[in-house]
Scaffold this active site. Structure first.
Site, mmCIF file in Angstrom:
data_model
loop_
_atom_site.group_PDB
_atom_site.id
_atom_site.type_symbol
_atom_site.label_atom_id
_atom_site.label_comp_id
_atom_site.label_asym_id
_atom_site.label_seq_id
_atom_site.Cartn_x
_atom_site.Cartn_y
_atom_site.Cartn_z
ATOM 1 C CE1 TYR A 154 35.921 32.680 50.076
ATOM 2 C CE2 TYR A 154 37.485 30.842 49.973
ATOM 3 C CZ TYR A 154 36.901 32.071 49.201
ATOM 4 O OH TYR A 154 37.306 32.246 48.062
ATOM 5 C CE LYS A 158 33.976 31.585 47.096
ATOM 6 N NZ LYS A 158 33.403 32.383 46.065
#
Ligand code: NAP
Length: 246
Positions: A154, A158
């Protein structure tokens, strides 16, 4: 005057839904993208239709499917003839410590969060370039700036979104297209609902404002960056995190 049009990916729940509502309230026609036919989607449709003083188009498309994104943008142009704002909000988590993280969980998170952002942006920019105006706001995360144990996939997705956004901002500034990121901290949505109370309490201790944020608080920041009020901010990351990262 022609109304402006905003497309929000993953607009059926959580932060995306709050963003869609904010743009509708401000008089934009909106396009709400989603991927699954959930009960929540039915509720959003009802809520949106109740408040209807603008046009709302719901488009089912998986942001990981490039051709599907191309079709979605064609549908938007067929209906509205323009696209002024793109908010790349669709995102998922598949958390786990790196030692135990499966390859498919790494790939899936990159595919939805980062490649999905590319797939939609790539298909929107020809229209924004022709219009010689546009605003793109990509939803990153404080985790993309500071990293987080258990979220290597993640955090990488990002952080990738931040690099992608800055490059888009540099490439398209001459066409009056501004691209920025909003990096939320911990916001109350389905995504964070899965955390235990103990984890939430621990998170709150790391937040100077000592509480999780609301989806509306993120939506307000997104709206500012995408609105006509913003004429000179591009390539930036605005943290909406109660002061977690300074
Ligand atoms: P959420 O409540 O889980 O909602 C996720 C949204 O993304 C849903 O509308 C979902 O659509 C959509 N989506 C997922 N996969 C998709 C796909 N392949 N194609 C199209 N749409 C897809 O999440 P959230 O908390 O609102 O998060 C929204 C964004 O903010 C994400 O990018 C997330 O990473 C970021 N963020 C959240 C937090 C937080 O604390 N909540 C913090 C930092 C950043 P369906 O309903 O159809 O499944």
């Amino acid at each position: 005057m022609e109304r402006k049009v905003a497309l929000i990916t993953g607009g059926s729940r959580g932060i995306g839904k709050a963003i869609a509502k904010k743009f509708a309230k401000e008089g934009y026609d909106i396009v709400i993208n989603y991927v699954s036919e959930s009960a929540e989607l039915g509720k959003v449709k009802e809520e949106m239709i109740e408040n209807r003083n603008v046009d709302i188009l719901f488009v089912k498309a998986d942001v990981t499917n490039y051709n599907g994104c191309e079709e979605m943008i064609k549908e938007v142009i067929n209906k509205f003839g323009r696209i002024d704002v793109l908010v790349n909000n669709a995102g998922i988590t598949k958390d786990g410590l790196l030692m135990r993280m499966k390859e498919e969980d790494f790939d899936k998170v990159i595919e939805v969060n980062l490649k999905g952002t590319f797939n939609v942006t790539k298909n929107v920019i020809p229209y924004m370039m022709k219009q010689r105006s546009g605003k793109i706001v990509n939803i990153s995360s404080v985790v993309g700036i500071g990293g987080n144990a258990g979220q290597a996939n993640y955090a990488a997705s990002k952080a990738g979104i931040i690099g992608f956004t800055k490059s888009v901002a540099k490439e398209l500034a001459s066409r009056n297209i501004l691209a920025n990121c909003v990096a939320p901290g911990f916001i109350k949505t389905d995504m964070t609902d899965v955390l235990s109370d103990a984890v939430k309490e621990n998170i709150n201790k790391q937040i100077p404002l000592n509480k999780m944020g609301e989806a509306d608080e993120v939506a307000n920041a997104v709206y500012f960056l995408a609105s006509e009020e913003n004429t000179y901010i591009t390539g930036q990351v605005l943290n909406v995190d109660g002061g977690m990262i300074m």
